[in-house]
Design a protein around this motif. Structure first.
Motif, PDB file in Angstrom:
ATOM      1  N   LYS A   1       8.494   4.188  -5.166  1.00 41.51           N
ATOM      2  CA  LYS A   1       8.712   3.711  -6.534  1.00 41.51           C
ATOM      3  C   LYS A   1       8.817   4.876  -7.500  1.00 41.51           C
ATOM      4  CE  LYS A   1       6.754   0.518  -9.976  1.00 41.51           C
ATOM      5  NZ  LYS A   1       5.620  -0.404 -10.269  1.00 41.51           N
TER       6      LYS A   1
ATOM      7  N   ASP B   1      13.089   1.389  -3.678  1.00 37.92           N
ATOM      8  CA  ASP B   1      12.361   0.159  -3.388  1.00 37.92           C
ATOM      9  C   ASP B   1      11.718   0.226  -2.001  1.00 37.92           C
ATOM     10  OD1 ASP B   1      13.172  -1.056  -5.799  1.00 37.92           O
ATOM     11  OD2 ASP B   1      15.049  -1.739  -4.873  1.00 37.92           O
ATOM     12  N   LEU B   2      10.627  -0.498  -1.844  1.00 40.18           N
ATOM     13  CA  LEU B   2      10.085  -0.781  -0.524  1.00 40.18           C
ATOM     14  C   LEU B   2      10.171  -2.291  -0.332  1.00 40.18           C
ATOM     15  CD1 LEU B   2       8.709   0.189   2.074  1.00 40.18           C
ATOM     16  CD2 LEU B   2       6.523  -0.376   1.010  1.00 40.18           C
TER      17      LEU B   2
ATOM     18  N   GLU C   1       1.312  -5.382  -6.943  1.00 40.68           N
ATOM     19  CA  GLU C   1       0.641  -4.585  -5.920  1.00 40.68           C
ATOM     20  C   GLU C   1      -0.430  -5.379  -5.195  1.00 40.68           C
ATOM     21  OE1 GLU C   1      -0.712  -0.923  -7.538  1.00 40.68           O
ATOM     22  OE2 GLU C   1       1.261  -0.006  -7.425  1.00 40.68           O
TER      23      GLU C   1
ATOM     24  N   ASP D   1       4.495   5.626   8.237  1.00 38.16           N
ATOM     25  CA  ASP D   1       4.663   5.539   6.785  1.00 38.16           C
ATOM     26  C   ASP D   1       5.089   6.875   6.186  1.00 38.16           C
ATOM     27  OD1 ASP D   1       4.066   2.864   6.734  1.00 38.16           O
ATOM     28  OD2 ASP D   1       2.002   3.111   6.017  1.00 38.16           O
TER      29      ASP D   1
ATOM     30  N   ARG E   1       9.496  -5.411   2.051  1.00 42.61           N
ATOM     31  CA  ARG E   1       8.573  -5.680   3.159  1.00 42.61           C
ATOM     32  C   ARG E   1       9.057  -6.864   3.997  1.00 42.61           C
ATOM     33  NH1 ARG E   1       3.674  -2.903   2.856  1.00 42.61           N
ATOM     34  NH2 ARG E   1       3.225  -1.925   0.848  1.00 42.61           N
TER      35      ARG E   1
ATOM     36  N   GLU F   1       4.586   2.610  -0.806  1.00 38.14           N
ATOM     37  CA  GLU F   1       5.296   1.844  -1.832  1.00 38.14           C
ATOM     38  C   GLU F   1       5.291   2.596  -3.164  1.00 38.14           C
ATOM     39  OE1 GLU F   1       5.051  -2.665  -3.751  1.00 38.14           O
ATOM     40  OE2 GLU F   1       4.131  -2.227  -1.801  1.00 38.14           O
TER      41      GLU F   1
END
Length: 474
Positions: A324, A329-330, A15, A288, A332, A320
């Motif tokens: 999760k 998944d994120l 993170e 987002d 990027r 994110e």
């Protein structure tokens, strides 16, 4: 810990990440005309002149003259005053090398991408500076598949801009014609993106078209699906595109939603590839939250490809964590919708976007499409029976702060003092946040972003890095 511009360093913590980016690789940086989204600038200055536009038409036309068939280009534009000038210049360029031209008039960027494919054109052109003011304009190019051009194609076209290209013999000069049903074709396509059983009857929708390219087609599409429409930003005069309206200036839509009692507000930008939503209470909902909604709903319906969503390094850590928590998944990408799209195509994803509102839904469009994305949100609103304020608040964003530091020259991110400040800021967040440090791709500024669970830590991290960059530039 900080890499040189153009490189990316990710720490052991999942993170926390320090990223220092250019718009792309050294190859991309060698471009003189094309940026992260075509060619863009102040009208009648630098690259954005009628002469350059004609050369782009000649170069792009020459590049896509492949095979013995009669070649065709589709050209659309937004509503800014200079669109007439650039449209005519590009018609001259394309016809001079033997390409026929189909003119769409004012039409969203995704409509140009769609009609490039549907009309079996060899290349598509959108004349627009997107969310910029009317003083600017730009040129976006699409290949015959409806996708934006690769770096290789752009570099090949650039190489011809400073050369003389072979002009067509007089008997092979192209013809130009305008089609009148472009809007209807696009409306039909976007309506098909709505689930078949869903109608918008009973919904009261405020729509802000930014006095831009979608000023006719977007309200019409929503109305034809049964909604009651309150339209703003639908009176373009050539100079009011994006002027205190649209997705980059949502205050007008917020006021309209609350005063009209609308269920939801839809804000597009000048070329309608971007979407921002306003809930019934007047609160702005960014990209987002929209990606969280569409991604999670499509996953529940078995429609989500790739096992997740693609977003840029600027998307909030809250997104994110939300994904999760649902086993998604994120992934990027670098900043820019073209880089989101690259990641999507590489990994087989069908949902991606940017915090700023670019939503790419590859099941329905080859580029960002604010109207198509809005219909996915409206479908969820109808199916859930929830108010927009509840439906569109899926996670609490973590505190995020972005500041820009302007510099006159040099490479401040390579200074040891800046690298040390970045390392110290990373250590202070200690797994509770993220740093993104990158040079802008469009102006001489360093963008410094931090986010994390503690707003004071985030502010301190940004302040220390900005201070170090300023000192390195002094």
């Amino acid at each position: 810990m900080a890499g040189l511009p153009g490189h990316q360093t990710v720490t052991d913590s999942p993170e926390i990440a320090i990223r220092q980016q250019d718009p792309g690789s050294d190859q991309i940086m060698s471009k003189q005309f094309f940026g992260t989204d075509g060619i863009r600038g102040r009208t009648n200055q630098g690259a954005m002149t009628a002469a350059t536009a004609m050369k782009v038409g000649q170069a792009a036309g020459t590049h896509f003259l492949r095979g013995a068939h009669r070649h065709r280009v589709v050209i659309g534009k937004d509503t800014r005053l200079s669109g007439y000038m650039f449209e005519n210049a590009m018609v001259a360029g394309f016809t001079s090398v033997g390409m026929d031209v189909v003119l769409l008039g004012p039409m969203p960027t995704p409509a140009v991408a769609l009609l490039t494919r549907e009309l079996r054109a060899d290349v598509g052109v959108m004349i627009s500076a997107s969310h910029n003011g009317y003083e600017d304009n730009g040129i976006k190019l699409f290949g015959p598949d409806g996708f934006k051009l690769s770096d290789e194609d752009e570099l090949a076209i650039e190489a011809m801009l400073t050369q003389d290209v072979a002009l067509a013999p007089s008997e092979e000069i192209g013809r130009a014609r305008r089609i009148e049903d472009a809007g209807g074709r696009y409306i039909h396509a976007v309506k098909r993106s709505l689930p078949e059983a869903v109608r918008l009857d009973g919904l009261r929708i405020a729509v802000d078209c930014a006095n831009g390219a979608a000023y006719q087609v977007a309200p019409s599409a929503f109305w034809e699906l049964g909604a009651e429409i309150i339209s703003v930003g639908v009176t373009p005069n050539g100079k009011n595109i994006n002027a205190r309206c649209g997705s980059t200036h949502p205050a007008l839509l917020q006021e309209t939603v609350v005063s009209s009692g609308a269920d939801i507000g839809i804000a597009l930008d000048g070329d309608a590839d971007r979407l921002i939503v306003v809930d019934e209470k007047g609160k702005v909902v960014d990209g987002d939250q929209l990606m969280a909604l569409i991604g999670s709903q499509w996953a529940e319906q078995g429609r989500l490809a790739g096992g997740g969503v693609v977003a840029t390094v600027m998307s909030n850590l809250g997104l994110e964590r939300f994904l999760k928590g649902r086993g998604l998944d994120l992934v990027r990408s670098k900043v820019g919708d073209r880089y989101v799209l690259e990641k999507m195509r590489e990994g087989g994803f069908n949902v991606g976007g940017e915090q700023s509102g670019h939503m790419i839904l590859l099941d329905h469009a080859t580029t960002g499409d604010g109207t198509v994305a809005a219909l996915q949100v409206l479908a969820a609103l109808v199916q859930s029976g929830k108010p927009a304020s509840e439906l569109l608040h899926l996670f609490d964003p973590v505190p995020q702060l972005l500041r820009n530091v302007r510099f006159a020259g040099g490479k401040p991110l390579e200074a040891d003092s800046v690298k040390a400040a970045i390392a110290d800021a990373e250590a202070s967040l200690d797994g509770r946040g993220r740093l993104v440090i990158r040079p802008s791709g469009t102006e001489p500024v360093i963008r410094v972003m931090a986010e994390g669970d503690d707003a004071r830590e985030v502010e301190a991290a940004v302040a220390s890095i900005c201070s170090a960059v300023e000192q390195a530039c002094a």
